[in-house]
Design a protein around this motif. Sequence first.
Motif, PDB file in Angstrom:
ATOM      1  N   ASP A 190       0.824  -1.205   0.000  1.00 47.04           N
ATOM      2  CA  ASP A 190       0.000   0.000   0.000  1.00 47.04           C
ATOM      3  C   ASP A 190       0.862   1.260   0.000  1.00 47.04           C
ATOM      4  O   ASP A 190       0.544   2.245  -0.687  1.00 47.04           O
ATOM      5  N   MET A 191       1.950   1.233   0.768  1.00 47.15           N
ATOM      6  CA  MET A 191       2.840   2.389   0.803  1.00 47.15           C
ATOM      7  C   MET A 191       3.465   2.636  -0.570  1.00 47.15           C
ATOM      8  O   MET A 191       3.627   3.782  -1.007  1.00 47.15           O
ATOM      9  N   SER A 192       3.784   1.550  -1.273  1.00 44.59           N
ATOM     10  CA  SER A 192       4.445   1.674  -2.569  1.00 44.59           C
ATOM     11  C   SER A 192       3.510   2.150  -3.663  1.00 44.59           C
ATOM     12  O   SER A 192       3.956   2.672  -4.685  1.00 44.59           O
ATOM     13  N   THR A 193       2.217   1.963  -3.482  1.00 44.06           N
ATOM     14  CA  THR A 193       1.262   2.307  -4.535  1.00 44.06           C
ATOM     15  C   THR A 193       0.457   3.568  -4.238  1.00 44.06           C
ATOM     16  O   THR A 193      -0.307   4.020  -5.084  1.00 44.06           O
ATOM     17  N   GLN A 194       0.620   4.133  -3.041  1.00 40.76           N
ATOM     18  CA  GLN A 194      -0.125   5.334  -2.675  1.00 40.76           C
ATOM     19  C   GLN A 194       0.829   6.515  -2.580  1.00 40.76           C
ATOM     20  O   GLN A 194       1.627   6.602  -1.643  1.00 40.76           O
ATOM     21  N   PRO A 195       0.827   7.421  -3.547  1.00 37.95           N
ATOM     22  CA  PRO A 195       1.710   8.589  -3.460  1.00 37.95           C
ATOM     23  C   PRO A 195       1.412   9.396  -2.205  1.00 37.95           C
ATOM     24  O   PRO A 195       0.259   9.648  -1.868  1.00 37.95           O
ATOM     25  N   MET A 196       2.459   9.782  -1.482  1.00 39.40           N
ATOM     26  CA  MET A 196       2.274  10.555  -0.260  1.00 39.40           C
ATOM     27  C   MET A 196       2.329  12.053  -0.527  1.00 39.40           C
ATOM     28  O   MET A 196       1.939  12.856   0.309  1.00 39.40           O
ATOM     29  N   LEU A 197       2.848  12.413  -1.705  1.00 45.89           N
ATOM     30  CA  LEU A 197       2.943  13.818  -2.092  1.00 45.89           C
ATOM     31  C   LEU A 197       2.378  13.983  -3.498  1.00 45.89           C
ATOM     32  O   LEU A 197       2.512  13.087  -4.334  1.00 45.89           O
ATOM     33  N   THR A 198       1.786  15.135  -3.760  1.00 42.33           N
ATOM     34  CA  THR A 198       1.412  15.450  -5.128  1.00 42.33           C
ATOM     35  C   THR A 198       2.671  15.860  -5.886  1.00 42.33           C
ATOM     36  O   THR A 198       3.708  16.170  -5.282  1.00 42.33           O
ATOM     37  N   THR A 199       2.584  15.868  -7.214  1.00 38.19           N
ATOM     38  CA  THR A 199       3.724  16.308  -8.019  1.00 38.19           C
ATOM     39  C   THR A 199       4.118  17.740  -7.665  1.00 38.19           C
ATOM     40  O   THR A 199       5.311  18.064  -7.561  1.00 38.19           O
ATOM     41  N   GLU A 200       3.119  18.572  -7.426  1.00 37.88           N
ATOM     42  CA  GLU A 200       3.394  19.967  -7.069  1.00 37.88           C
ATOM     43  C   GLU A 200       4.118  20.056  -5.729  1.00 37.88           C
ATOM     44  O   GLU A 200       5.086  20.819  -5.578  1.00 37.88           O
ATOM     45  N   GLN A 201       3.670  19.269  -4.742  1.00 37.84           N
ATOM     46  CA  GLN A 201       4.325  19.282  -3.430  1.00 37.84           C
ATOM     47  C   GLN A 201       5.771  18.782  -3.526  1.00 37.84           C
ATOM     48  O   GLN A 201       6.669  19.336  -2.890  1.00 37.84           O
ATOM     49  N   ALA A 202       5.971  17.731  -4.331  1.00 40.28           N
ATOM     50  CA  ALA A 202       7.321  17.201  -4.500  1.00 40.28           C
ATOM     51  C   ALA A 202       8.235  18.253  -5.135  1.00 40.28           C
ATOM     52  O   ALA A 202       9.381  18.438  -4.703  1.00 40.28           O
ATOM     53  N   ASP A 203       7.734  18.940  -6.146  1.00 41.20           N
ATOM     54  CA  ASP A 203       8.522  19.990  -6.807  1.00 41.20           C
ATOM     55  C   ASP A 203       8.857  21.111  -5.825  1.00 41.20           C
ATOM     56  O   ASP A 203       9.976  21.644  -5.819  1.00 41.20           O
ATOM     57  N   GLN A 204       7.876  21.486  -4.984  1.00 43.85           N
ATOM     58  CA  GLN A 204       8.109  22.549  -4.011  1.00 43.85           C
ATOM     59  C   GLN A 204       9.169  22.140  -2.985  1.00 43.85           C
ATOM     60  O   GLN A 204      10.049  22.935  -2.622  1.00 43.85           O
ATOM     61  N   LEU A 205       9.098  20.884  -2.528  1.00 43.64           N
ATOM     62  CA  LEU A 205      10.074  20.413  -1.551  1.00 43.64           C
ATOM     63  C   LEU A 205      11.468  20.309  -2.160  1.00 43.64           C
ATOM     64  O   LEU A 205      12.465  20.657  -1.522  1.00 43.64           O
ATOM     65  N   ALA A 207      12.566  22.174  -4.555  1.00 42.72           N
ATOM     66  CA  ALA A 207      13.040  23.555  -4.698  1.00 42.72           C
ATOM     67  C   ALA A 207      13.568  24.079  -3.360  1.00 42.72           C
ATOM     68  O   ALA A 207      14.597  24.763  -3.309  1.00 42.72           O
ATOM     69  N   ALA A 208      12.856  23.737  -2.272  1.00 42.52           N
ATOM     70  CA  ALA A 208      13.314  24.158  -0.941  1.00 42.52           C
ATOM     71  C   ALA A 208      14.645  23.488  -0.590  1.00 42.52           C
ATOM     72  O   ALA A 208      15.535  24.121  -0.006  1.00 42.52           O
ATOM     73  N   LEU A 209      14.795  22.229  -0.951  1.00 43.59           N
ATOM     74  CA  LEU A 209      16.046  21.515  -0.683  1.00 43.59           C
ATOM     75  C   LEU A 209      17.184  22.077  -1.526  1.00 43.59           C
ATOM     76  O   LEU A 209      18.326  22.168  -1.065  1.00 43.59           O
ATOM     77  N   ASP A 210      16.877  22.446  -2.770  1.00 40.60           N
ATOM     78  CA  ASP A 210      17.889  23.089  -3.622  1.00 40.60           C
ATOM     79  C   ASP A 210      18.378  24.384  -2.984  1.00 40.60           C
ATOM     80  O   ASP A 210      19.582  24.676  -2.973  1.00 40.60           O
ATOM     81  N   ARG A 211      17.425  25.155  -2.447  1.00 41.13           N
ATOM     82  CA  ARG A 211      17.788  26.431  -1.804  1.00 41.13           C
ATOM     83  C   ARG A 211      18.633  26.162  -0.556  1.00 41.13           C
ATOM     84  O   ARG A 211      19.643  26.846  -0.325  1.00 41.13           O
ATOM     85  N   LEU A 212      18.243  25.169   0.227  1.00 38.79           N
ATOM     86  CA  LEU A 212      18.998  24.818   1.430  1.00 38.79           C
ATOM     87  C   LEU A 212      20.411  24.368   1.076  1.00 38.79           C
ATOM     88  O   LEU A 212      21.388  24.751   1.725  1.00 38.79           O
ATOM     89  N   GLU A 213      20.516  23.578   0.020  1.00 36.73           N
ATOM     90  CA  GLU A 213      21.829  23.098  -0.428  1.00 36.73           C
ATOM     91  C   GLU A 213      22.696  24.267  -0.896  1.00 36.73           C
ATOM     92  O   GLU A 213      23.885  24.349  -0.578  1.00 36.73           O
ATOM     93  N   SER A 214      22.096  25.184  -1.642  1.00 35.59           N
ATOM     94  CA  SER A 214      22.815  26.344  -2.151  1.00 35.59           C
ATOM     95  C   SER A 214      23.277  27.250  -1.012  1.00 35.59           C
ATOM     96  O   SER A 214      24.417  27.727  -0.999  1.00 35.59           O
ATOM     97  N   ASP A 215      22.381  27.470  -0.022  1.00 36.02           N
ATOM     98  CA  ASP A 215      22.741  28.301   1.131  1.00 36.02           C
ATOM     99  C   ASP A 215      23.888  27.656   1.905  1.00 36.02           C
ATOM    100  O   ASP A 215      24.805  28.342   2.373  1.00 36.02           O
ATOM    101  N   GLY A 216      23.839  26.333   2.039  1.00 32.19           N
ATOM    102  CA  GLY A 216      24.904  25.629   2.754  1.00 32.19           C
ATOM    103  C   GLY A 216      26.244  25.788   2.063  1.00 32.19           C
ATOM    104  O   GLY A 216      27.270  25.986   2.718  1.00 32.19           O
ATOM    105  N   GLU A 217      26.230  25.712   0.738  1.00 33.12           N
ATOM    106  CA  GLU A 217      27.466  25.888  -0.018  1.00 33.12           C
ATOM    107  C   GLU A 217      28.020  27.300   0.174  1.00 33.12           C
ATOM    108  O   GLU A 217      29.231  27.493   0.341  1.00 33.12           O
TER     109      GLU A 217
END
Length: 246
Positions: A190-205, A207-217
């Motif tokens: 069930d976990m493997s077949t039920q998406p926990m995030l929408t495509t939009e939410q995944a893209d937003q997260l 993007a936030a991780l990209d920003r965090l990675e960039s700030d860290g650098e």
Amino acid sequence: MATARPVGDPGFEDLTARARIRDAALRLFAERGIEATSVRDIAAAAGVSPGLIRHHFGSKAALRDACDAYAMEQVDRLRADMFDRGGISDPTFLGAVQPAARLLQSYLTRSLMDGSETAIARFDEMVDIGERWMLDHGMGTKARDPRAMTAVIALMKLGVFVMQDHLSRVLDVDMNTTAGYIRMLRGFVDMSTQPMLTTEQADQLHAALDRLESDGERHRTASDTVQHEDHGAEGAGTDDGAEGAA
């Protein structure tokens, strides 16, 4: 194809004794852990003498290595049987393999938990195999980091066996039974077949991780620059002091 040795043939008896020892060790290692299992325990479970274990494997460490190799080989075979050879569409397949699959997964979890170099190498191998398998089967092609995804999935699966007492309690079923194993697998399916995030939410997260990675650098670069300038200033001060003393 090699001709099967008849029962009573010394070669046949030697082979079956080795397999009995390996299987007994694998079961005891899975149940008790490797350090808590003695060679005498394994000999008693296999119905052989401790000397025969030394004859076949040389040491408990070598026997453990043999169990590791066998468990990995069997898990790979079961995975291939399930997905490449049609087992997933056979309603009798899981019932036939689940006792062996439970034991192998429990053993590999114990082996990884002991923190030995062998365990570390085996986990790396598991991630390598899993990453290749997922990419070969078209899974993970949209992942930003397929290796990270594979490693996290591998640890999540192993975590079920590490924390099986808690899972047994909250689900009110023993994970060491067929019923418990079935319920655990249903959870994974069930976990493997039920998406926990929408495509939009995944893209937003992402993007936030990209920003965090960039700030860290940027922060690391700024910190390195400051440290370099401080070291330079210290060196200059030392030189000035030496010149003044001269």
